[in-house]
Design a protein around this motif. Structure first.
Motif, mmCIF file in Angstrom:
data_model
loop_
_atom_site.group_PDB
_atom_site.id
_atom_site.type_symbol
_atom_site.label_atom_id
_atom_site.label_comp_id
_atom_site.label_asym_id
_atom_site.label_seq_id
_atom_site.Cartn_x
_atom_site.Cartn_y
_atom_site.Cartn_z
ATOM 1 N N ILE A 181 4.766 -10.601 6.012
ATOM 2 C CA ILE A 181 3.628 -10.082 6.769
ATOM 3 C C ILE A 181 3.441 -10.964 8.000
ATOM 4 O O ILE A 181 3.413 -12.195 7.905
ATOM 5 C CB ILE A 181 2.338 -10.006 5.923
ATOM 6 C CG1 ILE A 181 1.176 -9.479 6.782
ATOM 7 C CG2 ILE A 181 2.003 -11.321 5.249
ATOM 8 C CD1 ILE A 181 -0.059 -9.113 5.985
ATOM 9 N N VAL A 182 3.335 -10.313 9.156
ATOM 10 C CA VAL A 182 3.261 -11.011 10.444
ATOM 11 C C VAL A 182 1.921 -10.718 11.101
ATOM 12 O O VAL A 182 1.469 -9.565 11.140
ATOM 13 C CB VAL A 182 4.411 -10.555 11.366
ATOM 14 C CG1 VAL A 182 4.285 -11.173 12.755
ATOM 15 C CG2 VAL A 182 5.762 -10.888 10.743
ATOM 16 N N THR A 215 -0.100 -9.268 -1.892
ATOM 17 C CA THR A 215 0.026 -8.498 -3.131
ATOM 18 C C THR A 215 1.193 -7.520 -3.035
ATOM 19 O O THR A 215 1.982 -7.375 -3.982
ATOM 20 C CB THR A 215 -1.278 -7.735 -3.425
ATOM 21 O OG1 THR A 215 -2.371 -8.656 -3.475
ATOM 22 C CG2 THR A 215 -1.200 -7.007 -4.760
ATOM 23 N N ILE A 216 1.313 -6.843 -1.887
ATOM 24 C CA ILE A 216 2.435 -5.922 -1.682
ATOM 25 C C ILE A 216 3.760 -6.666 -1.815
ATOM 26 O O ILE A 216 4.689 -6.212 -2.501
ATOM 27 C CB ILE A 216 2.335 -5.254 -0.295
ATOM 28 C CG1 ILE A 216 1.154 -4.269 -0.258
ATOM 29 C CG2 ILE A 216 3.642 -4.524 0.046
ATOM 30 C CD1 ILE A 216 0.863 -3.717 1.128
ATOM 31 N N CYS A 275 14.101 0.933 -5.404
ATOM 32 C CA CYS A 275 12.763 1.035 -5.997
ATOM 33 C C CYS A 275 11.663 0.952 -4.951
ATOM 34 O O CYS A 275 10.585 1.517 -5.121
ATOM 35 C CB CYS A 275 12.554 -0.046 -7.057
ATOM 36 S SG CYS A 275 12.850 -1.721 -6.478
ATOM 37 N N GLY A 276 11.914 0.261 -3.847
ATOM 38 C CA GLY A 276 10.911 0.163 -2.790
ATOM 39 C C GLY A 276 9.659 -0.574 -3.219
ATOM 40 O O GLY A 276 9.644 -1.291 -4.216
ATOM 41 N N TRP A 277 8.587 -0.392 -2.461
ATOM 42 C CA TRP A 277 7.326 -1.067 -2.759
ATOM 43 C C TRP A 277 6.724 -0.544 -4.066
ATOM 44 O O TRP A 277 6.922 0.625 -4.433
ATOM 45 C CB TRP A 277 6.311 -0.846 -1.647
ATOM 46 C CG TRP A 277 6.650 -1.494 -0.341
ATOM 47 C CD1 TRP A 277 7.828 -2.090 0.017
ATOM 48 C CD2 TRP A 277 5.799 -1.576 0.807
ATOM 49 N NE1 TRP A 277 7.763 -2.545 1.307
ATOM 50 C CE2 TRP A 277 6.527 -2.245 1.821
ATOM 51 C CE3 TRP A 277 4.496 -1.149 1.077
ATOM 52 C CZ2 TRP A 277 5.988 -2.502 3.086
ATOM 53 C CZ3 TRP A 277 3.953 -1.394 2.328
ATOM 54 C CH2 TRP A 277 4.695 -2.077 3.317
ATOM 55 N N TYR A 278 5.955 -1.418 -4.718
ATOM 56 C CA TYR A 278 5.206 -1.031 -5.917
ATOM 57 C C TYR A 278 3.749 -0.860 -5.497
ATOM 58 O O TYR A 278 3.066 -1.835 -5.178
ATOM 59 C CB TYR A 278 5.349 -2.105 -6.993
ATOM 60 C CG TYR A 278 4.620 -1.786 -8.273
ATOM 61 C CD1 TYR A 278 5.125 -0.864 -9.178
ATOM 62 C CD2 TYR A 278 3.401 -2.407 -8.568
ATOM 63 C CE1 TYR A 278 4.455 -0.567 -10.350
ATOM 64 C CE2 TYR A 278 2.724 -2.110 -9.741
ATOM 65 C CZ TYR A 278 3.250 -1.199 -10.627
ATOM 66 O OH TYR A 278 2.569 -0.905 -11.783
ATOM 67 N N TYR A 279 3.266 0.381 -5.485
ATOM 68 C CA TYR A 279 1.978 0.678 -4.868
ATOM 69 C C TYR A 279 0.776 0.539 -5.806
ATOM 70 O O TYR A 279 -0.351 0.329 -5.349
ATOM 71 C CB TYR A 279 1.996 2.109 -4.303
ATOM 72 C CG TYR A 279 2.853 2.253 -3.069
ATOM 73 C CD1 TYR A 279 2.296 2.221 -1.801
ATOM 74 C CD2 TYR A 279 4.240 2.392 -3.163
ATOM 75 C CE1 TYR A 279 3.070 2.340 -0.666
ATOM 76 C CE2 TYR A 279 5.032 2.503 -2.031
ATOM 77 C CZ TYR A 279 4.442 2.477 -0.783
ATOM 78 O OH TYR A 279 5.224 2.578 0.340
ATOM 79 N N THR A 280 0.988 0.663 -7.098
ATOM 80 C CA THR A 280 -0.129 0.770 -8.038
ATOM 81 C C THR A 280 -1.084 -0.410 -7.964
ATOM 82 O O THR A 280 -2.310 -0.234 -7.884
ATOM 83 C CB THR A 280 0.401 0.907 -9.476
ATOM 84 O OG1 THR A 280 1.288 2.031 -9.539
ATOM 85 C CG2 THR A 280 -0.743 1.113 -10.451
ATOM 86 N N ASN A 281 -0.559 -1.611 -7.990
ATOM 87 C CA ASN A 281 -1.399 -2.800 -8.111
ATOM 88 C C ASN A 281 -2.264 -3.045 -6.881
ATOM 89 O O ASN A 281 -3.488 -3.231 -6.986
ATOM 90 C CB ASN A 281 -0.530 -4.034 -8.396
ATOM 91 C CG ASN A 281 -1.339 -5.213 -8.876
ATOM 92 O OD1 ASN A 281 -2.360 -5.064 -9.540
ATOM 93 N ND2 ASN A 281 -0.889 -6.412 -8.543
ATOM 94 N N TRP A 282 -1.674 -3.025 -5.694
ATOM 95 C CA TRP A 282 -2.467 -3.344 -4.509
ATOM 96 C C TRP A 282 -3.460 -2.239 -4.164
ATOM 97 O O TRP A 282 -4.578 -2.522 -3.710
ATOM 98 C CB TRP A 282 -1.577 -3.685 -3.308
ATOM 99 C CG TRP A 282 -0.835 -2.567 -2.639
ATOM 100 C CD1 TRP A 282 0.411 -2.113 -2.919
ATOM 101 C CD2 TRP A 282 -1.297 -1.777 -1.531
ATOM 102 N NE1 TRP A 282 0.761 -1.088 -2.060
ATOM 103 C CE2 TRP A 282 -0.257 -0.868 -1.198
ATOM 104 C CE3 TRP A 282 -2.471 -1.743 -0.787
ATOM 105 C CZ2 TRP A 282 -0.368 0.056 -0.157
ATOM 106 C CZ3 TRP A 282 -2.588 -0.825 0.250
ATOM 107 C CH2 TRP A 282 -1.548 0.068 0.554
#
Length: 252
Positions: free
Chosen positions: A155-156, A133-134, A108-115
């Protein structure tokens, strides 16, 4: 316009894409997300069905970004196994933050809609908040698709990594080499064998877990510095000891 077939794993193709976006869609902030297959530090990123048997290795990725000359808020990999120190050190030259997964990603990978919706409503949204958020949405969406999906994403802070890790890592590497070349090599061997390993067979392990297993002054310093660089991470229970950044470390 039709530019014809071009290999998506070539440096020039990525450079041309970045240049096109900067020229036609100028902005105050940029992000670069690499979506495709990922094979980690040695196998590299990407697979092009039109140009088989090719991948974008880190040296090629570095050339593409160097030639493009764009500075990004973050570089992300919506791909498997790319949250490595080696990849982060390449990204550090061109971005403020780095978002990637230590383990294989569910389909499914990342969900882009929300962020993207949040960012469109507040274009000053800070990058760490975007990253959180991602990561949160990725975790939730993958579990909703299949309860058995296992995820890790982090996240780095690349500026912090560049400022603190090279010296700490060099000290750690020197002390580790001394152990390997002495009668204390078992300290390294045991720490490596117990370290969290990803996608069996590619020799990528969680660097923080490995360093903490070592238990030396230098390894503890490195682990502490790395934990400070990882600003946010979410991990499934089955992926315990995935702390956000891995490294290629062969083991026999």
């Amino acid at each position: 316009s039709d530019i014809g077939k071009k290999a998506m794993t070539k440096a020039s193709t990525l450079t041309e894409f970045i240049d096109y976006c900067e020229t036609n869609f100028p902005a105050n902030r940029y992000a670069l997300i690499m979506w495709d297959h990922g094979g980690g530090s040695t196998a590299g990123y990407g697979y092009d069905e039109q140009f088989p048997n090719t991948a974008m290795t880190l040296d090629v990725f570095n050339k593409a970004l160097k030639d493009a000359g764009c500075v990004f808020d973050f570089i992300g990999f919506d791909a498997c196994l790319m949250a490595t120190l080696e990849t982060a050190l390449v990204a550090e030259q061109y971005a403020d933050y780095f978002i990637a997964s230590e383990e294989t990603e569910p389909g499914c990978g990342w969900y882009y809609t929300n962020w993207l919706t949040k960012l469109s409503k507040n274009t000053s949204m800070d990058t760490v908040s975007i990253g959180k958020t991602i990561i949160d949405d990725f975790t939730v969406a993958c579990r909703q698709q299949n309860a058995s999906n296992q995820t890790t994403l982090s996240i780095v802070d690349l500026a912090e990594l560049a400022g603190t890790i090279p010296e700490a890592f060099n000290d750690f590497a020197a002390s580790t080499m001394e152990l390997i070349e002495s009668d204390n090599y078992a300290v390294v061997s045991n720490a490596r064998s117990r370290a969290k390993e990803f996608s069996s067979g590619i020799n990528q392990i969680d660097l923080i877990h490995f360093a903490e297993n070592m238990g030396t002054a230098e390894s503890k310093e490195l682990a502490s510095a790395l934990r400070d660089c990882v600003k946010y991470s979410r991990v499934s229970n089955s992926l315990k000891n995935a702390n956000g950044i891995s490294i290629f470390f062969p083991y026999n």
